[in-house]
Design a protein around this motif. Structure first.
Motif, short mmCIF file in Angstrom:
data_model
loop_
_atom_site.label_atom_id
_atom_site.label_comp_id
_atom_site.label_asym_id
_atom_site.label_seq_id
_atom_site.Cartn_x
_atom_site.Cartn_y
_atom_site.Cartn_z
N SER A 210 1.01 -1.23 -0.02
CA SER A 210 0.09 0.03 -0.04
C SER A 210 0.81 1.36 -0.15
N VAL A 211 0.60 2.15 -0.77
CA VAL A 211 1.35 3.54 -0.72
C VAL A 211 0.43 4.72 -0.38
N VAL A 212 0.83 5.22 0.73
CA VAL A 212 -0.04 6.21 1.50
C VAL A 212 0.73 7.43 1.50
N LEU A 213 0.03 8.67 1.04
CA LEU A 213 0.39 9.97 1.09
C LEU A 213 0.31 10.67 2.59
N LEU A 214 1.28 11.35 2.81
CA LEU A 214 1.51 11.85 4.06
C LEU A 214 0.96 13.44 3.98
N GLN A 215 0.05 14.01 4.68
CA GLN A 215 -0.44 15.22 4.56
C GLN A 215 -0.22 16.18 5.91
N ASP A 216 0.28 17.22 5.74
CA ASP A 216 0.26 18.24 6.80
C ASP A 216 0.19 19.65 6.39
N SER A 217 0.30 20.69 7.33
CA SER A 217 -0.06 22.00 6.73
C SER A 217 1.06 22.51 6.01
N ASN A 218 2.17 21.69 5.72
CA ASN A 218 3.36 22.27 4.76
C ASN A 218 3.03 21.73 3.22
N ASN A 219 2.25 20.83 3.10
CA ASN A 219 2.04 20.22 1.78
C ASN A 219 0.69 19.92 1.34
N LEU A 220 -0.27 20.67 1.84
CA LEU A 220 -1.87 20.64 1.56
C LEU A 220 -1.88 20.39 0.21
N GLU A 221 -1.40 21.63 -0.55
CA GLU A 221 -1.67 21.80 -1.94
C GLU A 221 -1.05 20.53 -2.86
N GLN A 222 0.05 20.43 -2.42
CA GLN A 222 0.87 19.03 -3.19
C GLN A 222 -0.03 17.65 -2.85
N THR A 223 -0.59 17.53 -1.72
CA THR A 223 -1.13 16.40 -1.65
C THR A 223 -2.54 16.05 -2.44
N ILE A 224 -3.23 17.59 -2.29
CA ILE A 224 -4.33 17.44 -3.28
C ILE A 224 -4.19 17.19 -4.72
N LEU A 225 -2.99 17.77 -5.17
CA LEU A 225 -2.52 17.40 -6.67
C LEU A 225 -2.25 16.01 -6.93
N MET A 226 -1.60 15.64 -5.81
CA MET A 226 -1.21 13.96 -5.96
C MET A 226 -2.31 13.06 -5.91
N GLN A 227 -3.18 13.37 -5.15
CA GLN A 227 -4.46 12.65 -5.13
C GLN A 227 -5.33 12.88 -6.45
N GLU A 228 -5.50 13.98 -6.94
CA GLU A 228 -5.94 14.25 -8.19
C GLU A 228 -5.49 13.60 -9.33
N ASN A 229 -4.46 13.10 -9.28
CA ASN A 229 -3.51 12.39 -10.16
C ASN A 229 -3.43 11.16 -10.19
#
Length: 317
Positions: A210-229
């Protein structure tokens, strides 16, 4: 005895300082040790039990006279016997001198006359060792201990519940794409479109991983883009440093940029692959360990690391 450590920087910088605090406590087991850190760094001390009080001062601001007088008062009220200054601002050395703290330890500079025990600044080494050098002025000659943190029980329980929520029955790998530095460094972020080759390699090499993205206050925008893609990726959002450390400790490995999660991964011993552009991997990872692999860009941009190079480092071919 009361000791104050003045430590600029973010959460990762504090974690790199933890070994120095560990040896300081061993040297003076009955001492009360406080730290003075930036507001963004205070959460780090959730996983450092040897600290009595966390004082706040924004080293990065254009501080005025009122700010320095406030710090002067905080220090004076607590009557410290020893102060360690990891920064290199002469204004802080002056405040410590004005407070007449008997032992004022800092790095050698043009204003070393304000410091009672100046220590040579050796920047061409692992950052944790740079901080630990300050203890030589107190007679501590032992080598710098490895990074480690103390994760609260409730954060470990949260991580177990989070693993169940995400249905992580088998091993899982974490991805973190962001910058924890102030100002946030765009050169340290890996482009979203370049992750596809890497993520595809996970599915090919370890289909049950399983591959899991870590999200925090410093990478909110990047995580959203990663999820969309890459909608197949799962996302976890730890609420504090303790929970972040716990979820990293349970991972099989982590692939990340230079960030706070990087130093937490080192502290909990998780296999780590870290991407470096504007910063130097040799100063931010322990030397000689096969658990922590730095992948350095040929330029000052993480984006210039080809995905194929990352895969070679991770899979060996």
């Amino acid at each position: 005895m009361r000791i104050l450590a003045l430590v600029p920087g973010g959460i990762g910088d504090q974690i790199l300082f933890f070994p120095t605090l560990e040896d300081l406590k061993a040297k003076y087991p009955k001492a009360t040790i406080d730290v003075m850190v930036e507001p963004r760094a205070k959460p780090a001390y959730r996983v450092c039990p040897c600290i009595h009080e966390v004082l706040i001062f924004n080293y990065q601001d254009r501080n005025g006279l009122a700010d320095y007088l406030n710090v002067l008062g905080m220090i004076r009220d607590r009557e410290y016997d020893i102060a360690l200054n990891l920064g290199q601002k002469w204004t802080i050395d002056l405040l410590l001198w004005l407070n007449s703290i008997p032992l004022r330890i800092g790095y050698r500079s043009q204003t070393s006359w304000l410091v009672s025990n100046p220590v040579p600044l050796k920047t061409k080494q692992y950052a944790s060792h740079v901080a630990h050098d300050l203890l030589t002025s107190l007679g501590v000659q032992s080598s710098c201990p490895p990074l480690k943190i103390a994760v609260p029980t409730e954060d470990i329980d949260w991580a177990r519940a989070e693993q169940q929520r995400l249905n992580l029955k088998n091993n899982y790998m974490l991805l973190y794409n962001g910058s924890s530095r102030i100002p946030q460094e765009s050169k340290a972020i890996y482009p979203v479109e370049q992750w596809r080759t890497i993520i595809d390699s996970f599915k090919q090499k370890q289909p049950n991983l399983s591959v899991v993205l870590l999200q925090d206050s410093n990478n909110l925008e990047q995580t959203i883009l990663m999820q969309e893609n890459y909608p197949m990726l799962k996302v976890t959002r730890p609420g504090d440093v303790g929970k972040l450390g716990a979820i990293i400790a349970g991972a099989n490995s982590i692939l990340c940029t230079d960030s706070d999660p990087l130093q937490l991964a080192v502290a909990v011993g998780t296999y780590t692959f870290a991407l470096f552009g504007p910063t130097d991997s040799t100063k931010l990872l322990p030397l000689g360990s096969k658990r922590y692999i730095g992948i350095q860009s040929a330029t000052d941009k993480v984006a210039d690391i080809p995905p194929e190079i990352i895969m070679v480092k991770m899979w060996g071919s």
